[in-house]
Design an enzyme around this catalytic site. Sequence first.
Site, mmCIF file in Angstrom:
data_model
loop_
_atom_site.group_PDB
_atom_site.id
_atom_site.type_symbol
_atom_site.label_atom_id
_atom_site.label_comp_id
_atom_site.label_asym_id
_atom_site.label_seq_id
_atom_site.Cartn_x
_atom_site.Cartn_y
_atom_site.Cartn_z
ATOM 1 N N ALA A 65 -1.030 -3.316 -3.270
ATOM 2 C CA ALA A 65 -2.279 -3.849 -3.800
ATOM 3 C C ALA A 65 -1.992 -5.273 -4.271
ATOM 4 C CB ALA A 65 -2.767 -2.996 -4.956
ATOM 5 N N GLY A 108 0.578 0.198 -2.390
ATOM 6 C CA GLY A 108 -0.654 0.501 -1.652
ATOM 7 C C GLY A 108 -0.467 0.408 -0.135
ATOM 8 N N GLU A 111 0.935 3.635 0.811
ATOM 9 C CA GLU A 111 -0.145 4.625 0.674
ATOM 10 C C GLU A 111 -1.130 4.546 1.837
ATOM 11 O OE1 GLU A 111 -0.717 3.244 -3.663
ATOM 12 O OE2 GLU A 111 -1.197 5.388 -3.680
ATOM 13 N N GLU A 131 5.444 0.560 -7.892
ATOM 14 C CA GLU A 131 4.485 0.532 -9.004
ATOM 15 C C GLU A 131 5.112 0.800 -10.365
ATOM 16 O OE1 GLU A 131 3.903 2.091 -6.059
ATOM 17 O OE2 GLU A 131 1.789 1.907 -5.481
HETATM 18 C C1 HXC Z 1 0.062 -10.242 -4.501
HETATM 19 C C2 HXC Z 1 1.931 -10.697 -3.275
HETATM 20 C C3 HXC Z 1 2.253 -9.331 -3.236
HETATM 21 C C4 HXC Z 1 1.364 -8.402 -3.880
HETATM 22 C C5 HXC Z 1 3.784 -10.421 -2.168
HETATM 23 N N1 HXC Z 1 2.893 -11.332 -2.593
HETATM 24 N N2 HXC Z 1 3.412 -9.184 -2.543
HETATM 25 N N3 HXC Z 1 0.837 -11.139 -3.892
HETATM 26 N N4 HXC Z 1 0.297 -8.927 -4.510
HETATM 27 N N5 HXC Z 1 1.584 -7.097 -3.861
HETATM 28 C C6 HXC Z 1 2.945 -12.785 -2.399
HETATM 29 C C7 HXC Z 1 3.993 -13.426 -3.239
HETATM 30 O O1 HXC Z 1 3.512 -13.660 -4.537
HETATM 31 C C8 HXC Z 1 4.245 -14.719 -2.489
HETATM 32 O O2 HXC Z 1 3.229 -15.661 -2.727
HETATM 33 C C9 HXC Z 1 4.093 -14.293 -1.029
HETATM 34 O O3 HXC Z 1 3.339 -13.074 -1.082
HETATM 35 C C10 HXC Z 1 5.423 -13.994 -0.376
HETATM 36 O O4 HXC Z 1 6.130 -13.081 -1.179
HETATM 37 P P1 HXC Z 1 7.620 -13.342 -1.697
HETATM 38 O O5 HXC Z 1 7.814 -12.515 -2.890
HETATM 39 O O6 HXC Z 1 7.889 -14.790 -1.833
HETATM 40 O O7 HXC Z 1 8.456 -12.777 -0.457
HETATM 41 P P2 HXC Z 1 9.904 -12.129 -0.490
HETATM 42 O O8 HXC Z 1 10.825 -12.908 -1.399
HETATM 43 O O9 HXC Z 1 10.279 -11.985 0.948
HETATM 44 O O10 HXC Z 1 9.732 -10.684 -1.143
HETATM 45 C C11 HXC Z 1 8.953 -9.712 -0.492
HETATM 46 C C12 HXC Z 1 8.643 -8.539 -1.459
HETATM 47 C C13 HXC Z 1 8.003 -9.100 -2.750
HETATM 48 C C14 HXC Z 1 9.937 -7.791 -1.810
HETATM 49 C C15 HXC Z 1 7.705 -7.604 -0.714
HETATM 50 O O11 HXC Z 1 6.923 -9.986 -2.359
HETATM 51 C C16 HXC Z 1 7.435 -8.052 -3.638
HETATM 52 O O12 HXC Z 1 8.180 -7.399 -4.369
HETATM 53 N N6 HXC Z 1 6.094 -7.923 -3.654
HETATM 54 C C17 HXC Z 1 5.428 -7.000 -4.554
HETATM 55 C C18 HXC Z 1 5.573 -5.595 -4.049
HETATM 56 C C19 HXC Z 1 4.909 -4.611 -5.001
HETATM 57 O O13 HXC Z 1 5.294 -4.517 -6.194
HETATM 58 N N7 HXC Z 1 3.907 -3.863 -4.530
HETATM 59 C C20 HXC Z 1 3.198 -2.882 -5.309
HETATM 60 C C21 HXC Z 1 1.949 -3.494 -5.835
HETATM 61 S S1 HXC Z 1 1.089 -2.362 -6.880
HETATM 62 P P3 HXC Z 1 3.429 -16.934 -3.709
HETATM 63 O O14 HXC Z 1 2.173 -17.722 -3.456
HETATM 64 O O15 HXC Z 1 3.509 -16.356 -5.078
HETATM 65 O O16 HXC Z 1 4.696 -17.581 -3.257
HETATM 66 C C22 HXC Z 1 0.293 -1.309 -5.854
HETATM 67 C C23 HXC Z 1 -0.558 -0.292 -6.519
HETATM 68 C C24 HXC Z 1 -1.338 0.474 -5.530
HETATM 69 O O17 HXC Z 1 0.393 -1.381 -4.680
HETATM 70 C C25 HXC Z 1 -2.437 1.175 -6.217
HETATM 71 C C26 HXC Z 1 -3.662 1.327 -5.399
HETATM 72 C C27 HXC Z 1 -3.881 0.381 -4.278
#
Ligand code: HXC
Length: 257
Positions: A65, A108, A111, A131
């Site tokens: 998400a 997400g 999911e 999460e």
């Molecule tokens: C918003 C995101 C994002 C996310 C990545 N980006 N994941 N933005 N929400 N979930 C953005 C980053 O901020 C960044 O933009 C760009 O995408 C590239 O990501 P990087 O982090 O620079 O890439 P990398 O170093 O290769 O790392 C990849 C990654 C990391 C390991 C996937 O991005 C990451 O940990 N993302 C979050 C994953 C996460 O926690 N997902 C769960 C979300 S909660 P900028 O502009 O900042 O450089 C969830 C709840 C679900 O899903 C509930 C119902 C839907």
Amino acid sequence: PETETIRVERRGRVAWITLDRPEALNALNAQLMREVVATAKELDADDGVGAIVVTGSEKAFAAGADIKEMADKSAAEMREADHFGPWLEFARVRKPVIAVVSGYALGGGFELALMCDVILASDTAQFGFPEIGLGVIPGIGGTQRIVRAIGYPKAAELVLTGRRIDAAEADSLGIVSRVVPAAELQAEAERLATEIAGRSLPALVAAKAALDAALETGLEAGLALEAEQFTALFDTEDQKEGMAAFREKRQPEFRHR
Ligand code: HXC
């Protein structure tokens, strides 16, 4: 209709939905959710479509998400915005949905893949529920579907730790249908989706309904539903054609009705 966060293509009876927010690794924001759900519902109602593929980029199926969109919200605001409710409708699509996963399928994104019937993964795929590290939990079915997919102990470890797993581990746990080398993913996805989409549409829909019942009901109720779905197919043109083709030693030409 125009879409900004996804690309939609038709190739034969297969419809492809490609998540397309490369700047955010396909994070699922509200607009993307609305576009995916509306498109999927439209394709579900279209007799020219036999199967729907959902895919992302080489680097990310979807990284979860959109954290930036929800970070500052209160619980009341989250409820009000119904941030995730529409995804339930995606999971209600009657036709086969195939997730084609390369790179990150996190939160997400994982999911969303679990809502699909078949998960075809590249050997570069990575799955996980990060999460817990954000102070939240999976919110669009993750806890429910992962327990059903792999059993409680394995599921609990993934959800409680947020540990990321690679394609090989996902395969051995039974999370994915199949893993293929990255270089073969597109061709294999095309082949698999085309094969499924070419089958009788009423049979595909009946098969999915029966499979779904295995997750929703007890054995007796599930057996009854399966028997009824099986029997009802004997009033379809495709059942007559499928069995006639067998007797005549030729390939069936399904009419999808
Ligand atoms: C918003 C995101 C994002 C996310 C990545 N980006 N994941 N933005 N929400 N979930 C953005 C980053 O901020 C960044 O933009 C760009 O995408 C590239 O990501 P990087 O982090 O620079 O890439 P990398 O170093 O290769 O790392 C990849 C990654 C990391 C390991 C996937 O991005 C990451 O940990 N993302 C979050 C994953 C996460 O926690 N997902 C769960 C979300 S909660 P900028 O502009 O900042 O450089 C969830 C709840 C679900 O899903 C509930 C119902 C839907």
